[in-house]
Scaffold this active site. Structure first.
Site, PDB file in Angstrom:
ATOM      1  N   HIS A  45      10.329  -8.194 -25.448  1.00  0.00           N
ATOM      2  CA  HIS A  45      11.448  -9.106 -25.191  1.00  0.00           C
ATOM      3  C   HIS A  45      12.767  -8.672 -25.792  1.00  0.00           C
ATOM      4  O   HIS A  45      13.802  -9.253 -25.484  1.00  0.00           O
ATOM      5  CB  HIS A  45      11.102 -10.522 -25.699  1.00  0.00           C
ATOM      6  CG  HIS A  45      11.273 -10.677 -27.175  1.00  0.00           C
ATOM      7  ND1 HIS A  45      10.365 -10.217 -28.079  1.00  0.00           N
ATOM      8  CD2 HIS A  45      12.271 -11.223 -27.899  1.00  0.00           C
ATOM      9  CE1 HIS A  45      10.773 -10.481 -29.311  1.00  0.00           C
ATOM     10  NE2 HIS A  45      11.927 -11.094 -29.235  1.00  0.00           N
TER      11      HIS A  45
HETATM   12  C1  UD1 Z   1      15.996 -14.758 -29.555  1.00  0.00           C
HETATM   13  C2  UD1 Z   1      16.325 -14.127 -30.900  1.00  0.00           C
HETATM   14  C3  UD1 Z   1      15.253 -13.123 -31.269  1.00  0.00           C
HETATM   15  C4  UD1 Z   1      13.857 -13.705 -31.141  1.00  0.00           C
HETATM   16  C5  UD1 Z   1      13.686 -14.278 -29.746  1.00  0.00           C
HETATM   17  C6  UD1 Z   1      12.321 -14.877 -29.522  1.00  0.00           C
HETATM   18  C7  UD1 Z   1      18.759 -13.906 -31.275  1.00  0.00           C
HETATM   19  C8  UD1 Z   1      19.886 -12.964 -31.383  1.00  0.00           C
HETATM   20  N1  UD1 Z   1      17.584 -13.386 -30.834  1.00  0.00           N
HETATM   21  O1  UD1 Z   1      16.119 -13.747 -28.563  1.00  0.00           O
HETATM   22  O2  UD1 Z   1      15.452 -12.709 -32.605  1.00  0.00           O
HETATM   23  O3  UD1 Z   1      12.904 -12.684 -31.378  1.00  0.00           O
HETATM   24  O4  UD1 Z   1      14.680 -15.286 -29.562  1.00  0.00           O
HETATM   25  O5  UD1 Z   1      12.138 -15.208 -28.171  1.00  0.00           O
HETATM   26  O6  UD1 Z   1      18.911 -15.062 -31.582  1.00  0.00           O
HETATM   27  N2  UD1 Z   1      16.096 -17.601 -21.578  1.00  0.00           N
HETATM   28  C9  UD1 Z   1      15.545 -18.481 -20.698  1.00  0.00           C
HETATM   29  N3  UD1 Z   1      15.015 -19.638 -21.169  1.00  0.00           N
HETATM   30  C10 UD1 Z   1      15.027 -19.957 -22.475  1.00  0.00           C
HETATM   31  C11 UD1 Z   1      15.628 -19.074 -23.381  1.00  0.00           C
HETATM   32  C12 UD1 Z   1      16.149 -17.889 -22.934  1.00  0.00           C
HETATM   33  O7  UD1 Z   1      15.498 -18.221 -19.505  1.00  0.00           O
HETATM   34  O8  UD1 Z   1      14.522 -21.046 -22.839  1.00  0.00           O
HETATM   35  C13 UD1 Z   1      16.616 -16.316 -21.081  1.00  0.00           C
HETATM   36  C14 UD1 Z   1      18.069 -16.350 -20.693  1.00  0.00           C
HETATM   37  O9  UD1 Z   1      18.249 -15.486 -19.617  1.00  0.00           O
HETATM   38  C15 UD1 Z   1      18.748 -15.761 -21.912  1.00  0.00           C
HETATM   39  C16 UD1 Z   1      17.724 -14.757 -22.392  1.00  0.00           C
HETATM   40  O10 UD1 Z   1      16.465 -15.335 -22.106  1.00  0.00           O
HETATM   41  O11 UD1 Z   1      19.979 -15.192 -21.624  1.00  0.00           O
HETATM   42  C17 UD1 Z   1      17.815 -14.442 -23.857  1.00  0.00           C
HETATM   43  O12 UD1 Z   1      17.829 -15.626 -24.640  1.00  0.00           O
HETATM   44  P1  UD1 Z   1      18.559 -15.617 -26.048  1.00  0.00           P
HETATM   45  O13 UD1 Z   1      18.866 -16.987 -26.499  1.00  0.00           O
HETATM   46  O14 UD1 Z   1      19.712 -14.654 -26.011  1.00  0.00           O
HETATM   47  O15 UD1 Z   1      17.527 -15.075 -27.082  1.00  0.00           O
HETATM   48  P2  UD1 Z   1      16.230 -14.170 -27.023  1.00  0.00           P
HETATM   49  O16 UD1 Z   1      16.437 -12.892 -26.293  1.00  0.00           O
HETATM   50  O17 UD1 Z   1      15.064 -15.020 -26.638  1.00  0.00           O
END
Ligand code: UD1
Length: 353
Positions: free
Chosen positions: A200
């Site tokens: 991820h």
């Molecule tokens: C975040 C944390 C990371 C952790 C991870 C666990 C930061 C910088 N990173 O990364 O340390 O290991 O969580 O999962 O805070 N999205 C969805 N649904 C959701 C959440 C996210 O579709 O409920 C998708 C969206 O496209 C979003 C992408 O995932 O842009 C990334 O989500 P983001 O909040 O940036 O964090 P993670 O990559 O999950």
């Protein structure tokens, strides 16, 4: 005594499972401020249900955005919520953008911050988590470190006198799940055939060459007869688009207990998650990490973890050779870290405990 816990992303809900239970047991009033960083049912509410976490006192609903926009929105919402919540201390677990925003909002309001899982370092400032935890460590009044290694990294940054080594709160969660964990292995075949894989991190998902190499390695393992379960983070699903890997058992994000059950019965875990490296270690399952470095160096030193980066050959051969490590697997302390944190906070804030 009242704490405000700032949570937002999946690994923080796991840590909160231990912390909230310990706060309740110690008679500490907890108000959870959920930033809304994670919002899909499988990434958020499912964990509140599974762990019986208190309903968030506020959910800021910030959702997904670029790092600065997401963090900025959180900062405003957390600050407004903290003014209303009037906590004695703000608890920020982990190293997500929610951790960073929570620490910053609290110190700007003059509220002391306790950082849980302090002192981890990858020495990679291009990792958002590394930047977040370094800043959170330097803003916090008390640093709850999981290991002696974390203590020495904090000491090297002049933070020794704020550091308390308590062990790892995730150990409590694995311990609590222990009874429920069935070493089920692969229900369709030989237990030594199961591989649990997760990917991820943006460094892997957003680089087509790295993601391609990882997926090809997993496909090769499946081609060689292994049952490769791949629960997909939404970011990874989006990055893969229509070209889902062939021959793998692709799933939606799994409940934590189900994931632990699979890990406990697997031949190996292949992951770029920080938490899963430790969970594999505690469950005595060899781990292959899809990064060039790890914060959890003890898992490598004790032979339970191999850093294969995104090198397809290194991944497949490490899974083929997967073997048990050595040592008592106690690098992150004994169970009870969350209770030790609750007692220490109580002692600091009220002179009791
Ligand atoms: C975040 C944390 C990371 C952790 C991870 C666990 C930061 C910088 N990173 O990364 O340390 O290991 O969580 O999962 O805070 N999205 C969805 N649904 C959701 C959440 C996210 O579709 O409920 C998708 C969206 O496209 C979003 C992408 O995932 O842009 C990334 O989500 P983001 O909040 O940036 O964090 P993670 O990559 O999950």
């Amino acid at each position: 005594m009242r704490v405000a816990s700032i949570l937002g992303a999946r690994p923080q809900f796991v840590k909160a499972a231990a912390l909230s239970r310990a706060f309740t047991a110690a008679g500490i009033d907890e108000r959870i401020i959920h930033t809304g960083q994670h919002y899909d049912h499988d990434m958020s509410q499912a964990f509140f249900d599974e762990f019986g976490l208190p309903t968030p006192w506020r959910n800021l609903g910030v959702g997904s955005a670029s790092g600065p926009v997401q963090t900025g929105r959180m900062l405003v919402g957390i600050a407004e919520s903290l003014v209303e919540a009037e906590p004695d201390v703000v608890v920020v677990p982990g190293d997500t953008n929610s951790t960073l925003a929570g620490a910053l909002a609290a110190v700007q309001l003059g509220i002391p911050v306790a950082h849980v899982e302090a002192g981890l370092r990858s020495f990679r400032r291009d990792m958002p988590e590394e930047r977040n935890r370094v800043v959170a460590d330097h803003l916090a009044e008390v640093l709850y470190a999981p290991s002696e290694q974390a203590r020495s990294w904090l000491a090297a940054e002049g933070l020794a006198d704020r550091t308390v080594v308590v062990g790892d709160v995730m150990r409590d969660v694995v311990e609590a799940a222990g009874r429920a964990i069935r070493t089920q292995g692969d229900p369709d075949g030989d237990p030594s055939n199961l591989v649990v894989a997760t990917v991820h991190r943006p460094a892997n998902t957003d680089d087509p060459a790295r993601l391609g190499a990882i997926v090809t390695a997993l496909e090769d393992l499946a081609g060689a007869g292994l049952h490769v379960v791949l629960p997909l983070h939404p970011r990874t699903r989006a990055a893969l688009g229509a070209s889902l890997p062939q021959g793998l058992d692709v799933r939606d994000p799994l409940p934590h207990g189900e994931l632990l059950s699979l890990v406990a019965g697997a031949r190996a875990v292949v992951t770029d998650s920080g938490g899963l490296q430790k969970e594999a270690y505690w469950l005595a399952t060899p781990c292959i990490t899809l990064r060039a470095e790890t914060e959890w160096v003890e898992t490598v030193e004790e032979g339970w973890n191999v850093l294969a980066d995104a090198d397809g050959r290194a991944i497949t051969s490490a899974v083929e050779r997967a073997a048990a490590g050595h040592g008592p697997r106690e690098a992150y302390g004994l169970p009870g870290a969350a209770d030790r944190i609750a007692a220490d906070l109580q002692r600091r804030m009220t002179g009791a405990g």
